[in-house]
Design a protein around this motif. Structure first.
Motif, mmCIF file in Angstrom:
data_model
loop_
_atom_site.group_PDB
_atom_site.id
_atom_site.type_symbol
_atom_site.label_atom_id
_atom_site.label_comp_id
_atom_site.label_asym_id
_atom_site.label_seq_id
_atom_site.Cartn_x
_atom_site.Cartn_y
_atom_site.Cartn_z
ATOM 1 N N PHE A 42 0.838 -1.191 0.000
ATOM 2 C CA PHE A 42 0.000 0.000 0.000
ATOM 3 C C PHE A 42 0.872 1.240 0.000
ATOM 4 O O PHE A 42 1.869 1.297 0.701
ATOM 5 N N PHE A 43 0.514 2.229 -0.811
ATOM 6 C CA PHE A 43 1.273 3.474 -0.843
ATOM 7 C C PHE A 43 0.490 4.615 -0.204
ATOM 8 O O PHE A 43 0.999 5.709 -0.061
ATOM 9 N N SER A 44 -0.756 4.366 0.198
ATOM 10 C CA SER A 44 -1.542 5.317 0.974
ATOM 11 C C SER A 44 -2.590 4.523 1.746
ATOM 12 O O SER A 44 -2.658 3.308 1.611
ATOM 13 N N LYS A 45 -3.396 5.196 2.529
ATOM 14 C CA LYS A 45 -4.436 4.491 3.279
ATOM 15 C C LYS A 45 -5.519 3.934 2.369
ATOM 16 O O LYS A 45 -6.194 2.979 2.715
ATOM 17 N N GLU A 46 -5.683 4.549 1.199
ATOM 18 C CA GLU A 46 -6.768 4.151 0.308
ATOM 19 C C GLU A 46 -6.353 3.265 -0.865
ATOM 20 O O GLU A 46 -7.192 2.592 -1.446
ATOM 21 N N MET A 47 -5.088 3.279 -1.245
ATOM 22 C CA MET A 47 -4.675 2.570 -2.454
ATOM 23 C C MET A 47 -3.367 1.828 -2.279
ATOM 24 O O MET A 47 -2.527 2.221 -1.473
ATOM 25 N N THR A 91 -3.802 -1.839 -9.389
ATOM 26 C CA THR A 91 -4.128 -0.858 -8.362
ATOM 27 C C THR A 91 -5.372 -1.319 -7.623
ATOM 28 O O THR A 91 -6.420 -1.550 -8.238
ATOM 29 N N VAL A 92 -5.257 -1.478 -6.302
ATOM 30 C CA VAL A 92 -6.385 -1.947 -5.485
ATOM 31 C C VAL A 92 -6.704 -0.932 -4.397
ATOM 32 O O VAL A 92 -5.832 -0.195 -3.947
ATOM 33 N N ARG A 93 -7.975 -0.918 -4.011
ATOM 34 C CA ARG A 93 -8.415 -0.046 -2.925
ATOM 35 C C ARG A 93 -8.800 -0.839 -1.688
ATOM 36 O O ARG A 93 -9.083 -0.248 -0.652
ATOM 37 N N THR A 94 -8.843 -2.135 -1.794
ATOM 38 C CA THR A 94 -9.180 -2.981 -0.658
ATOM 39 C C THR A 94 -7.972 -3.836 -0.286
ATOM 40 O O THR A 94 -7.129 -4.128 -1.129
ATOM 41 N N ASN A 95 -7.920 -4.229 0.965
ATOM 42 C CA ASN A 95 -6.817 -5.058 1.434
ATOM 43 C C ASN A 95 -6.907 -6.438 0.777
ATOM 44 O O ASN A 95 -7.909 -7.135 0.941
ATOM 45 N N PRO A 96 -5.885 -6.859 0.053
ATOM 46 C CA PRO A 96 -5.942 -8.130 -0.667
ATOM 47 C C PRO A 96 -5.490 -9.346 0.148
ATOM 48 O O PRO A 96 -5.336 -10.426 -0.414
#
Length: 92
Positions: free
Chosen positions: A56-61, A76-81
């Motif tokens: 993760f490079f930020s809290k959202e992405m 690019t993901v927005r949820t924890n994989p």
């Protein structure tokens, strides 16, 4: 094909209309089954997938990395994989 897990990822599409550039985000899914991993653009047999990792490079992405015999692919993901990766490791 029975789906074991999937995770949404973002694909940015660039378009030019009337001499103006636009960016459009499309949501696609990486799908895991017992036989393969499928993305919007490609599919990999499970034995071709060497590892899956993320950062993760930020809290959202963040980036989900699919390490394959064809090369490394980033999404690019927005949820924890982590759940997706855990399912992969169980069947691998």
């Amino acid at each position: 094909m029975k789906i074991i897990a999937d995770i949404p990822y973002i694909k940015v599409v660039r378009m030019i209309e009337h001499n103006t550039q636009y960016h459009k985000e499309e949501v696609h899914y990486i799908t895991l089954s017992k036989e393969k991993v499928i993305t919007f653009d490609d599919s990999f047999l499970l034995h071709e997938v060497l590892d899956i990792s993320y950062r993760f490079f930020s809290k959202e992405m963040g980036f989900l990395y699919l390490h394959t015999t064809k090369g490394m692919y980033s999404f690019t993901v927005r949820t924890n994989p982590q759940s997706f990766i855990d399912h992969y490791k169980r069947i691998k």
